[in-house]
Motif scaffolding. Structure first.
Motif, PDB file in Angstrom:
ATOM      1  N   GLU A 164      -2.242   6.160  -3.219  1.00 10.83           N
ATOM      2  CA  GLU A 164      -2.379   7.323  -4.102  1.00 10.83           C
ATOM      3  C   GLU A 164      -1.403   8.423  -3.669  1.00 10.83           C
ATOM      4  O   GLU A 164      -1.375   8.837  -2.516  1.00 10.83           O
ATOM      5  N   GLY A 165      -0.602   8.883  -4.622  1.00  9.74           N
ATOM      6  CA  GLY A 165       0.371   9.938  -4.346  1.00  9.74           C
ATOM      7  C   GLY A 165       1.642   9.460  -3.673  1.00  9.74           C
ATOM      8  O   GLY A 165       2.532  10.276  -3.394  1.00  9.74           O
ATOM      9  N   LYS A 166       1.769   8.153  -3.438  1.00  8.60           N
ATOM     10  CA  LYS A 166       2.957   7.644  -2.756  1.00  8.60           C
ATOM     11  C   LYS A 166       4.022   7.203  -3.753  1.00  8.60           C
ATOM     12  O   LYS A 166       3.761   7.027  -4.938  1.00  8.60           O
TER      13      LYS A 166
ATOM     14  N   LEU B 234      -9.501 -10.276  -4.573  1.00  6.24           N
ATOM     15  CA  LEU B 234      -8.354  -9.540  -5.092  1.00  6.24           C
ATOM     16  C   LEU B 234      -8.763  -8.194  -5.682  1.00  6.24           C
ATOM     17  O   LEU B 234      -8.038  -7.208  -5.549  1.00  6.24           O
ATOM     18  N   GLU B 235      -9.897  -8.163  -6.362  1.00  2.00           N
ATOM     19  CA  GLU B 235     -10.379  -6.890  -6.906  1.00  2.00           C
ATOM     20  C   GLU B 235     -10.612  -5.892  -5.784  1.00  2.00           C
ATOM     21  O   GLU B 235     -10.241  -4.720  -5.894  1.00  2.00           O
ATOM     22  N   ALA B 236     -11.220  -6.355  -4.708  1.00  6.12           N
ATOM     23  CA  ALA B 236     -11.468  -5.467  -3.566  1.00  6.12           C
ATOM     24  C   ALA B 236     -10.145  -5.021  -2.949  1.00  6.12           C
ATOM     25  O   ALA B 236      -9.985  -3.854  -2.571  1.00  6.12           O
ATOM     26  N   LEU B 237      -9.184  -5.943  -2.859  1.00  4.18           N
ATOM     27  CA  LEU B 237      -7.875  -5.589  -2.306  1.00  4.18           C
ATOM     28  C   LEU B 237      -7.174  -4.574  -3.198  1.00  4.18           C
ATOM     29  O   LEU B 237      -6.581  -3.603  -2.702  1.00  4.18           O
ATOM     30  N   ALA B 238      -7.224  -4.780  -4.507  1.00  7.68           N
ATOM     31  CA  ALA B 238      -6.584  -3.838  -5.435  1.00  7.68           C
ATOM     32  C   ALA B 238      -7.182  -2.447  -5.306  1.00  7.68           C
ATOM     33  O   ALA B 238      -6.450  -1.449  -5.282  1.00  7.68           O
ATOM     34  N   GLU B 239      -8.495  -2.363  -5.204  1.00  6.66           N
ATOM     35  CA  GLU B 239      -9.153  -1.063  -5.056  1.00  6.66           C
ATOM     36  C   GLU B 239      -8.701  -0.382  -3.768  1.00  6.66           C
ATOM     37  O   GLU B 239      -8.410   0.821  -3.750  1.00  6.66           O
ATOM     38  N   ARG B 240      -8.643  -1.159  -2.687  1.00  9.24           N
ATOM     39  CA  ARG B 240      -8.237  -0.575  -1.405  1.00  9.24           C
ATOM     40  C   ARG B 240      -6.786  -0.100  -1.456  1.00  9.24           C
ATOM     41  O   ARG B 240      -6.476   1.017  -1.008  1.00  9.24           O
ATOM     42  N   LEU B 241      -5.912  -0.934  -2.007  1.00  9.39           N
ATOM     43  CA  LEU B 241      -4.506  -0.560  -2.061  1.00  9.39           C
ATOM     44  C   LEU B 241      -4.273   0.647  -2.971  1.00  9.39           C
ATOM     45  O   LEU B 241      -3.433   1.505  -2.664  1.00  9.39           O
ATOM     46  N   ASN B 242      -5.000   0.711  -4.065  1.00  9.31           N
ATOM     47  CA  ASN B 242      -4.861   1.881  -4.953  1.00  9.31           C
ATOM     48  C   ASN B 242      -5.245   3.167  -4.224  1.00  9.31           C
ATOM     49  O   ASN B 242      -4.612   4.214  -4.422  1.00  9.31           O
ATOM     50  N   ARG B 243      -6.259   3.093  -3.381  1.00  8.40           N
ATOM     51  CA  ARG B 243      -6.633   4.272  -2.590  1.00  8.40           C
ATOM     52  C   ARG B 243      -5.543   4.614  -1.588  1.00  8.40           C
ATOM     53  O   ARG B 243      -5.186   5.788  -1.410  1.00  8.40           O
TER      54      ARG B 243
ATOM     55  N   ALA C  67       7.271   4.896  -5.424  1.00  7.06           N
ATOM     56  CA  ALA C  67       7.425   3.506  -5.839  1.00  7.06           C
ATOM     57  C   ALA C  67       7.886   2.607  -4.688  1.00  7.06           C
ATOM     58  O   ALA C  67       7.334   1.515  -4.501  1.00  7.06           O
ATOM     59  N   PRO C  68       8.877   3.015  -3.889  1.00  6.50           N
ATOM     60  CA  PRO C  68       9.260   2.160  -2.758  1.00  6.50           C
ATOM     61  C   PRO C  68       8.110   1.930  -1.779  1.00  6.50           C
ATOM     62  O   PRO C  68       7.976   0.835  -1.215  1.00  6.50           O
ATOM     63  N   GLU C  69       7.270   2.943  -1.590  1.00  7.29           N
ATOM     64  CA  GLU C  69       6.136   2.778  -0.683  1.00  7.29           C
ATOM     65  C   GLU C  69       5.113   1.807  -1.259  1.00  7.29           C
ATOM     66  O   GLU C  69       4.480   1.038  -0.515  1.00  7.29           O
ATOM     67  N   ILE C  70       4.948   1.804  -2.569  1.00 11.12           N
ATOM     68  CA  ILE C  70       4.023   0.855  -3.209  1.00 11.12           C
ATOM     69  C   ILE C  70       4.552  -0.566  -3.055  1.00 11.12           C
ATOM     70  O   ILE C  70       3.796  -1.500  -2.734  1.00 11.12           O
ATOM     71  N   VAL C  71       5.856  -0.746  -3.267  1.00 12.39           N
ATOM     72  CA  VAL C  71       6.460  -2.073  -3.080  1.00 12.39           C
ATOM     73  C   VAL C  71       6.315  -2.527  -1.633  1.00 12.39           C
ATOM     74  O   VAL C  71       5.974  -3.678  -1.351  1.00 12.39           O
ATOM     75  N   ARG C  72       6.563  -1.604  -0.707  1.00  9.01           N
ATOM     76  CA  ARG C  72       6.454  -1.936   0.717  1.00  9.01           C
ATOM     77  C   ARG C  72       5.028  -2.368   1.059  1.00  9.01           C
ATOM     78  O   ARG C  72       4.821  -3.334   1.804  1.00  9.01           O
ATOM     79  N   ALA C  73       4.049  -1.684   0.485  1.00  6.96           N
ATOM     80  CA  ALA C  73       2.651  -2.045   0.736  1.00  6.96           C
ATOM     81  C   ALA C  73       2.344  -3.438   0.196  1.00  6.96           C
ATOM     82  O   ALA C  73       1.649  -4.230   0.841  1.00  6.96           O
ATOM     83  N   ALA C  74       2.878  -3.749  -0.984  1.00  8.25           N
ATOM     84  CA  ALA C  74       2.610  -5.051  -1.600  1.00  8.25           C
ATOM     85  C   ALA C  74       3.251  -6.195  -0.817  1.00  8.25           C
ATOM     86  O   ALA C  74       2.700  -7.301  -0.760  1.00  8.25           O
TER      87      ALA C  74
END
Length: 359
Positions: A140-142, A128-137, A144-151
């Motif tokens: 970046e700059g996106k 999960l730590e590795a996944l969180a790091e990857r998703l944060n990269r 809120a809807p794009e963050i939800v969509r990614a999750a």
């Protein structure tokens, strides 16, 4: 290790049948409490010790009376420091039974991680730590809807739920989630202490957004009877009240999720200043799509999408929790100044990891 003591010990002696409120009152002025068991099968002494420790009692707890060596480890894990040995009892047997097992299957006052917590942490945290790091990269700059969509991307295989207080700013995040996936489980902590306006707003917003899986989670009835039978724990121990009504129920309600969406924002409190869109907390991926939003961003979203407002906002309630610990804010005050006003407290505990909560 549980200490074994020969002979009658000094200290206030109370039967384990003594009501909790009387034991607590005694504990307030006593450095040593001796809890006497009248039968080895009576579990009330374990409960009393656990509650005292959870509420901050730092004195010495001694078990006496009809207790067995087989119970040594359970006495220690419930919060006892020592046991008063019966005549003829073998201290070596007590010591051996206390150390017979080094792992636990259930959480206890001592705070040592259970077997399932260790297994989950070992297997999940690194991934999960590795996944969180990857998703944060990647986000970046996106927005809120794009963050939800990614999750919510099915390819990640995450079991995702969200937490909502249905408070002053909740409509924005719930609107974003509903647009992406309206069947996403939404956990609402029904503490029994909410404003009536909040309960009405929950119904209104659920219908307006088409949320199809809002789950109402209440405190455990047995725990509530033991810890807060009169519904006034908030008066004496706000942290214990939050733990009973929010932290414990949330842990049970979200046990099936490995990812939780929250509405936390950096501007809300110093404890959230370093918030990232994705982080790992106690073996669960926490997703914070609104991390970099401020109150103006929230307001703009509510206006743009014509979303229903919490009825208390117009009365000056800018951050809304349980009624005993929430007040309206004055002009110029921080939005969360009305939460636990006058207390050294800024979080209920559901967004703090175990280490932070214990600090």
């Amino acid at each position: 290790m549980l200490q074994t003591l020969e002979g009658i010990q000094n200290g206030l002696r109370l039967s384990v049948t003594t009501p909790l409120e009387e034991v607590e009152a005694a504990a307030a002025s006593e450095d040593v409490l001796v809890l006497e068991f009248e039968a080895f099968r009576d579990g009330r002494g374990f409960s009393l010790a656990s509650v005292l420790r959870e509420r901050g009692y730092a004195g010495r707890l001694i078990a006496a009376g009809k207790v067995l060596p087989d119970q040594a480890r359970h006495l220690r894990r419930s919060g006892f420091d020592a046991v008063e040995l019966q005549p003829g009892a073998d201290a070596a047997v007590w010591a051996r039974m206390d150390q017979a097992f080094s792992a636990a299957y259930q959480p206890a006052t001592g705070g040592a991680p259970t077997i399932w917590q260790r297994r989950r942490a070992a297997s999940n945290d690194r991934d999960l730590e590795a996944l969180a790091e990857r998703l944060n990269r990647e986000v970046e700059g996106k927005s809120a809807p794009e963050i939800v969509r990614a999750a919510l991307d099915p390819a990640l295989g995450l079991r995702v739920g969200t937490i909502s207080s249905f408070g002053a700013e909740s409509a924005a995040l719930l609107h974003i989630i509903a647009k992406e996936r309206s069947e996403t489980p939404v956990v609402f902590l029904e503490t029994g202490q909410h404003f009536l306006q909040t309960l009405s707003y929950r119904t209104q917003l659920t219908k307006a957004l088409g949320l199809s899986d809002v789950r109402l989670v209440t405190p455990d009835a047995g725990e509530k009877t033991t810890l807060d039978a009169r519904d006034d724990l908030w008066k004496t121990d706000a942290d214990a009240c939050c733990d009973l009504r929010k932290v414990r129920p949330l842990a049970r309600a979200t046990a099936g999720f490995n990812a939780i969406i929250t509405g936390r924002k950096r501007y809300q409190a110093s404890t959230r200043a370093a918030l990232k869109p994705f982080e790992v907390l106690d073996g669960v991926l926490r997703i914070n799509p609104l991390a970099d939003w401020d109150s103006e961003d929230v307001e703009a979203w509510l206006v743009e999408h014509d979303l229903p407002r919490h009825p208390l906002v117009e009365q000056g309630y800018l951050s809304i929790g349980c009624w005993p610990c929430t007040r309206a804010v004055e002009d110029g005050e921080d939005a969360r100044a009305g939460r636990w006003s006058g207390m050294d407290k800024v979080e209920c505990g559901i967004h703090l990891g175990k280490r932070q909560a214990a600090a």
